[in-house]
Design a protein around this motif. Structure first.
Motif, PDB file in Angstrom:
ATOM      1  N   ARG A  35       0.824  -1.204   0.000  1.00  0.00           N
ATOM      2  CA  ARG A  35       0.000   0.000   0.000  1.00  0.00           C
ATOM      3  C   ARG A  35       0.865   1.264   0.000  1.00  0.00           C
ATOM      4  O   ARG A  35       0.627   2.202  -0.749  1.00  0.00           O
ATOM      5  N   ARG A  36       1.923   1.226   0.836  1.00  0.00           N
ATOM      6  CA  ARG A  36       2.800   2.403   0.911  1.00  0.00           C
ATOM      7  C   ARG A  36       3.516   2.645  -0.421  1.00  0.00           C
ATOM      8  O   ARG A  36       3.669   3.772  -0.872  1.00  0.00           O
ATOM      9  N   ARG A  37       3.961   1.542  -1.017  1.00  0.00           N
ATOM     10  CA  ARG A  37       4.704   1.723  -2.264  1.00  0.00           C
ATOM     11  C   ARG A  37       3.792   2.245  -3.382  1.00  0.00           C
ATOM     12  O   ARG A  37       4.152   3.113  -4.164  1.00  0.00           O
ATOM     13  N   LEU A  38       2.598   1.707  -3.396  1.00  0.00           N
ATOM     14  CA  LEU A  38       1.602   2.149  -4.364  1.00  0.00           C
ATOM     15  C   LEU A  38       1.330   3.647  -4.200  1.00  0.00           C
ATOM     16  O   LEU A  38       1.345   4.418  -5.157  1.00  0.00           O
ATOM     17  N   LEU A  39       1.106   4.050  -2.971  1.00  0.00           N
ATOM     18  CA  LEU A  39       0.789   5.451  -2.702  1.00  0.00           C
ATOM     19  C   LEU A  39       1.962   6.361  -3.064  1.00  0.00           C
ATOM     20  O   LEU A  39       1.790   7.452  -3.591  1.00  0.00           O
ATOM     21  N   LYS A  40       3.175   5.876  -2.773  1.00  0.00           N
ATOM     22  CA  LYS A  40       4.359   6.683  -3.063  1.00  0.00           C
ATOM     23  C   LYS A  40       4.407   7.058  -4.549  1.00  0.00           C
ATOM     24  O   LYS A  40       4.567   8.224  -4.912  1.00  0.00           O
ATOM     25  N   TYR A  41       4.224   6.060  -5.403  1.00  0.00           N
ATOM     26  CA  TYR A  41       4.310   6.347  -6.833  1.00  0.00           C
ATOM     27  C   TYR A  41       3.061   7.061  -7.343  1.00  0.00           C
ATOM     28  O   TYR A  41       3.132   7.941  -8.182  1.00  0.00           O
ATOM     29  N   LEU A  49       3.002  15.135 -12.220  1.00  0.00           N
ATOM     30  CA  LEU A  49       3.193  14.340 -13.434  1.00  0.00           C
ATOM     31  C   LEU A  49       4.455  14.724 -14.204  1.00  0.00           C
ATOM     32  O   LEU A  49       5.259  13.873 -14.559  1.00  0.00           O
ATOM     33  N   GLN A  50       4.636  16.025 -14.472  1.00  0.00           N
ATOM     34  CA  GLN A  50       5.793  16.430 -15.282  1.00  0.00           C
ATOM     35  C   GLN A  50       7.104  15.998 -14.629  1.00  0.00           C
ATOM     36  O   GLN A  50       7.990  15.463 -15.287  1.00  0.00           O
ATOM     37  N   ASN A  51       7.198  16.208 -13.304  1.00  0.00           N
ATOM     38  CA  ASN A  51       8.427  15.806 -12.612  1.00  0.00           C
ATOM     39  C   ASN A  51       8.603  14.294 -12.642  1.00  0.00           C
ATOM     40  O   ASN A  51       9.710  13.789 -12.828  1.00  0.00           O
ATOM     41  N   PHE A  52       7.488  13.595 -12.460  1.00  0.00           N
ATOM     42  CA  PHE A  52       7.569  12.129 -12.479  1.00  0.00           C
ATOM     43  C   PHE A  52       8.121  11.654 -13.825  1.00  0.00           C
ATOM     44  O   PHE A  52       9.016  10.819 -13.881  1.00  0.00           O
ATOM     45  N   LEU A  53       7.579  12.196 -14.904  1.00  0.00           N
ATOM     46  CA  LEU A  53       8.017  11.775 -16.239  1.00  0.00           C
ATOM     47  C   LEU A  53       9.486  12.137 -16.454  1.00  0.00           C
ATOM     48  O   LEU A  53      10.280  11.360 -16.968  1.00  0.00           O
ATOM     49  N   GLN A  54       9.821  13.364 -16.018  1.00  0.00           N
ATOM     50  CA  GLN A  54      11.202  13.830 -16.136  1.00  0.00           C
ATOM     51  C   GLN A  54      12.170  12.892 -15.401  1.00  0.00           C
ATOM     52  O   GLN A  54      13.224  12.541 -15.904  1.00  0.00           O
ATOM     53  N   ASP A  55      11.763  12.475 -14.188  1.00  0.00           N
ATOM     54  CA  ASP A  55      12.677  11.695 -13.340  1.00  0.00           C
ATOM     55  C   ASP A  55      12.715  10.216 -13.698  1.00  0.00           C
ATOM     56  O   ASP A  55      13.686   9.535 -13.414  1.00  0.00           O
ATOM     57  N   HIS A  56      11.640   9.701 -14.269  1.00  0.00           N
ATOM     58  CA  HIS A  56      11.558   8.239 -14.404  1.00  0.00           C
ATOM     59  C   HIS A  56      11.509   7.718 -15.831  1.00  0.00           C
ATOM     60  O   HIS A  56      11.829   6.562 -16.073  1.00  0.00           O
ATOM     61  N   VAL A  57      11.033   8.546 -16.770  1.00  0.00           N
ATOM     62  CA  VAL A  57      10.752   7.979 -18.102  1.00  0.00           C
ATOM     63  C   VAL A  57      11.824   8.365 -19.117  1.00  0.00           C
ATOM     64  O   VAL A  57      12.204   9.530 -19.229  1.00  0.00           O
ATOM     65  N   GLY A  58      12.272   7.351 -19.856  1.00  0.00           N
ATOM     66  CA  GLY A  58      13.179   7.607 -20.970  1.00  0.00           C
ATOM     67  C   GLY A  58      14.517   8.166 -20.537  1.00  0.00           C
ATOM     68  O   GLY A  58      15.123   8.978 -21.238  1.00  0.00           O
ATOM     69  N   ILE A  59      15.006   7.723 -19.368  1.00  0.00           N
ATOM     70  CA  ILE A  59      16.255   8.310 -18.890  1.00  0.00           C
ATOM     71  C   ILE A  59      17.451   7.428 -19.217  1.00  0.00           C
ATOM     72  O   ILE A  59      18.582   7.818 -19.024  1.00  0.00           O
ATOM     73  N   VAL A  88       5.811  -5.487  -8.657  1.00  0.00           N
ATOM     74  CA  VAL A  88       5.466  -5.230 -10.060  1.00  0.00           C
ATOM     75  C   VAL A  88       5.474  -3.722 -10.333  1.00  0.00           C
ATOM     76  O   VAL A  88       5.997  -3.262 -11.344  1.00  0.00           O
ATOM     77  N   ILE A  89       4.903  -2.972  -9.396  1.00  0.00           N
ATOM     78  CA  ILE A  89       4.880  -1.517  -9.553  1.00  0.00           C
ATOM     79  C   ILE A  89       6.318  -0.984  -9.597  1.00  0.00           C
ATOM     80  O   ILE A  89       6.679  -0.155 -10.441  1.00  0.00           O
ATOM     81  N   THR A  90       7.139  -1.469  -8.700  1.00  0.00           N
ATOM     82  CA  THR A  90       8.537  -1.032  -8.683  1.00  0.00           C
ATOM     83  C   THR A  90       9.221  -1.386 -10.004  1.00  0.00           C
ATOM     84  O   THR A  90       9.935  -0.567 -10.582  1.00  0.00           O
ATOM     85  N   GLU A  94      10.850   1.329 -12.227  1.00  0.00           N
ATOM     86  CA  GLU A  94      12.315   1.388 -12.223  1.00  0.00           C
ATOM     87  C   GLU A  94      12.963   0.647 -13.385  1.00  0.00           C
ATOM     88  O   GLU A  94      14.088   0.961 -13.762  1.00  0.00           O
ATOM     89  N   ASP A  95      12.280  -0.352 -13.937  1.00  0.00           N
ATOM     90  CA  ASP A  95      12.906  -1.112 -15.031  1.00  0.00           C
ATOM     91  C   ASP A  95      12.280  -0.846 -16.397  1.00  0.00           C
ATOM     92  O   ASP A  95      12.941  -0.999 -17.416  1.00  0.00           O
ATOM     93  N   ILE A  96      11.021  -0.534 -16.417  1.00  0.00           N
ATOM     94  CA  ILE A  96      10.362  -0.320 -17.716  1.00  0.00           C
ATOM     95  C   ILE A  96      10.363   1.173 -18.103  1.00  0.00           C
ATOM     96  O   ILE A  96      10.839   1.547 -19.176  1.00  0.00           O
ATOM     97  N   ALA A  97       9.847   2.013 -17.224  1.00  0.00           N
ATOM     98  CA  ALA A  97       9.712   3.441 -17.562  1.00  0.00           C
ATOM     99  C   ALA A  97      11.023   4.083 -18.051  1.00  0.00           C
ATOM    100  O   ALA A  97      10.996   4.862 -19.009  1.00  0.00           O
ATOM    101  N   PRO A  98      12.174   3.759 -17.448  1.00  0.00           N
ATOM    102  CA  PRO A  98      13.413   4.384 -17.945  1.00  0.00           C
ATOM    103  C   PRO A  98      13.707   4.054 -19.404  1.00  0.00           C
ATOM    104  O   PRO A  98      14.415   4.795 -20.083  1.00  0.00           O
ATOM    105  N   HIS A  99      13.154   2.918 -19.881  1.00  0.00           N
ATOM    106  CA  HIS A  99      13.390   2.525 -21.278  1.00  0.00           C
ATOM    107  C   HIS A  99      12.231   2.877 -22.185  1.00  0.00           C
ATOM    108  O   HIS A  99      12.224   2.504 -23.355  1.00  0.00           O
TER     109      HIS A  99
END
Ligand code: PLP
Length: 557
Positions: A35-41, A49-59, A88-90, A94-99
């Protein structure tokens, strides 16, 4: 008590698929840690949203697609659960979004997929939570009437009929103003489907093409072939549609364009006259005008096309998948004048309505047009019901109309107009920069918010006088290689992205010329950012040319 926040505890306990675990998956996260991990993300996604995408996606650019493919070779479904939701969320983040690709970056100006307002994610989540199926009223109830409302809103924007027309049709169970489909491809298919059936029904025969098939319909109508006429800049979905509908995509006849890549009326009239004279057993199924071509953003002369179609009783379809929302801009809506005389219009919600993937729509001028594609079933879609599945290519589908209807209320047409005006203004400003740059050539003027250009240093310019045809051909090849390479190296460097395509430039009609393409729809993109993108390309050009032939090697990708 077990310390559920200890990650070791979370992952070492053997997972089993049993009834208790199964019940929980329908109701809540498996434990407090999940629950905590879900809420964190989710907190980051929903409120930053913009910061999340900046920090996690396509890096991560270091990993190739081949490496990624090698990591995804598992063709077996595990018998027992392998992962908790938390893990799975992690993994996803951490493994899919960066790519994945950060299409929301203001430096990503190459495609029609871009940033979306953050509230779209919230709306999408609510729609997913409700899980309505828009195919029938029994699984969607209010969604069916919201969908009819939003189709009426778009119909009014496009065709601008009287208020009484909309009062009559907005919630009529007998007529329909259009249809939601998966995407622009299926919207174009639906439009040609209707055009085909109406053409062959009009031949005054009792043959029902949907029931008896195309061959029977052709035979009865005494024709051997149908053609679709559209400019050579057409989206390839029209070819798919012609293939599926049995028309044959060779019968999508490309019409020449003018120097601004708009359909050339003289060529079209010549083609229509030729068909009349020389091919009496051929019928024109539809003429398609494009309001915003995919490659150059050009808008065909819609009013002239409408007049020609009226004269010859031809179905007039407008592919406004890209440009349709321009109608909301008081400053630029005149660019689409003539669209109200179309028989059908395609508009994509996931393009300039800034909706999440994917939402296509097709609108019909005549509210009875879709009668010729009605289907009923014993258990749903009964005649006379509100079931939207009766006249729809899709079966089960998401209630995306709730997202669009809400977005229209949040943004207002003025809000969308600001987005449109920003993109068109930016394209014009970029065109000025390109025209003032000694090494750049503007290859298509931006009618809307798409433009193309290429690198063309003066000492390689194939347009200059006094060179032999061989030298000219050599320069054309070199420039193609150069522009391909610049685009690829910039993409691989990972900061910026423009796309590339090929055009037949008026100066070299026999050659496919490689050009770079900018689609300016992200409100966060600024002129400074575009200048940075050009500067980065310039340094790549210098680097490539300094290496001579070796620099251009490997350009063929
Ligand atoms: C994007 C586009 C389409 C269809 O695209 P989808 O990817 O299927 O939504 C059709 N025509 C034009 C002009 C387009 O730009």
């Amino acid at each position: 008590m077990m310390n559920s926040s200890d990650p070791a505890t979370v992952s070492t306990k053997r997972l089993v698929a049993d009834w208790t675990a199964l019940m929980r998956t329908f109701i809540q996260p498996e434990d407090a840690a999940t629950r905590r991990r879900l809420l964190k993300y989710m907190e980051q996604i929903l409120f930053g949203l913009q910061n999340f995408l900046q920090d996690h996606v396509g890096i991560t650019e270091a990993v190739s697609l081949l490496d990624l493919a090698n990591r995804h070779m598992n063709s077996q479904i595990p018998e027992m659960p392998e992962k908790k939701l938390a893990d799975v969320i992690t993994d996803l983040i951490e493994d899919i979004a960066p790519h994945a690709v950060n299409v929301a970056s203001p430096y990503f100006v190459g495609h029609m997929t871009s940033a979306i307002p953050f509230f779209m994610i919230h709306l999408k989540t609510i729609v997913a939570a409700l899980n309505q199926n828009a195919v029938k009223v029994e699984t969607s109830k209010v969604v069916s009437v919201v969908e009819k409302q939003v189709l009426a809103r778009l119909h009014r924007l496009t065709f601008g009929k009287e208020a009484a027309f909309y009062r009559e049709h907005v919630q009529s169970v007998h007529t329909t103003l259009g249809s939601f489909v998966e995407d622009g491809t299926l919207a174009n298919l639906t439009a040609l489907w209707v055009a085909r059936n109406r053409l062959l029904a009009a031949a005054d025969t009792p043959v029902d093409i949907e029931a008896d098939g195309l061959a029977a319909a052709f035979r009865k109508a005494g024709i051997a072939r149908c053609v679709v006429l559209v400019s050579r800049m057409a989206h390839y979905s029209l070819q798919k549609a012609a293939g599926i509908l049995g028309i044959g995509h060779r019968n999508v006849i490309p019409i020449d364009t003018d120097a601004a890549y708009r359909l050339d009326m003289i060529s079209l009239k010549r083609t229509v006259a030729d068909l009349h004279r020389n091919a009496p057993d051929t019928r024109v199924l539809a003429v398609v005008g494009i309001a915003g071509t995919t490659e150059t953003g050009s808008v065909d002369p819609l009013a002239a096309l409408a007049a020609l179609c009226r004269e010859h009783h031809i179905h007039f379809h407008v592919d406004a998948a890209w440009g349709g929302p321009t109608l909301m801009s008081p400053r630029y809506r005149h660019l689409l004048s003539g669209i109200a005389a179309a028989d059908s219009v395609t508009i994509d919600g996931h393009k300039q309505f800034y909706m999440p993937m994917a939402c296509g729509m097709v609108l019909f001028n005549d509210p009875a047009a879709m009668d010729c594609v009605a289907y009923h079933a014993r258990y749903i879609n009964r005649p006379g019901s509100v079931d939207l599945g009766i006249k729809s290519l899709s079966g089960s589908r998401e209630a995306v109309s709730l997202i669009l209807d809400s977005a229209l209320n949040i943004m207002g047409s003025r809000g969308y107009a600001l987005l449109i005006d920003h993109g068109v203004g930016l394209a014009a400003a970029l065109a000025t920069v390109i025209q003032g740059h000694p090494d750049l050539e503007l290859t298509s003027p931006p009618a809307l918010n798409i433009l193309t250009y290429r690198w063309c240093p003066a000492d390689l310019d194939p347009r200059c006088d006094g060179i032999t045809p061989e030298e000219r051909a050599r320069r054309i090849d070199i420039l193609n290689g150069l522009n391909e390479r610049v685009q690829r190296l910039q993409r691989e460097a990972g900061k910026s992205f423009v796309s590339r395509t090929t055009l037949r430039l008026p100066a070299f009609p026999d050659h496919e010329t490689v050009v770079l393409r900018c689609v300016l729809m992200n409100p966060l993109t600024t002129m400074d950012i575009l200048k940075e993108i050009i500067d980065e390309q310039q340094s790549l050009v210098v680097r490539i040319l300094s290496k001579g032939a070796a620099g251009l090697a490997g350009a063929q990708t």
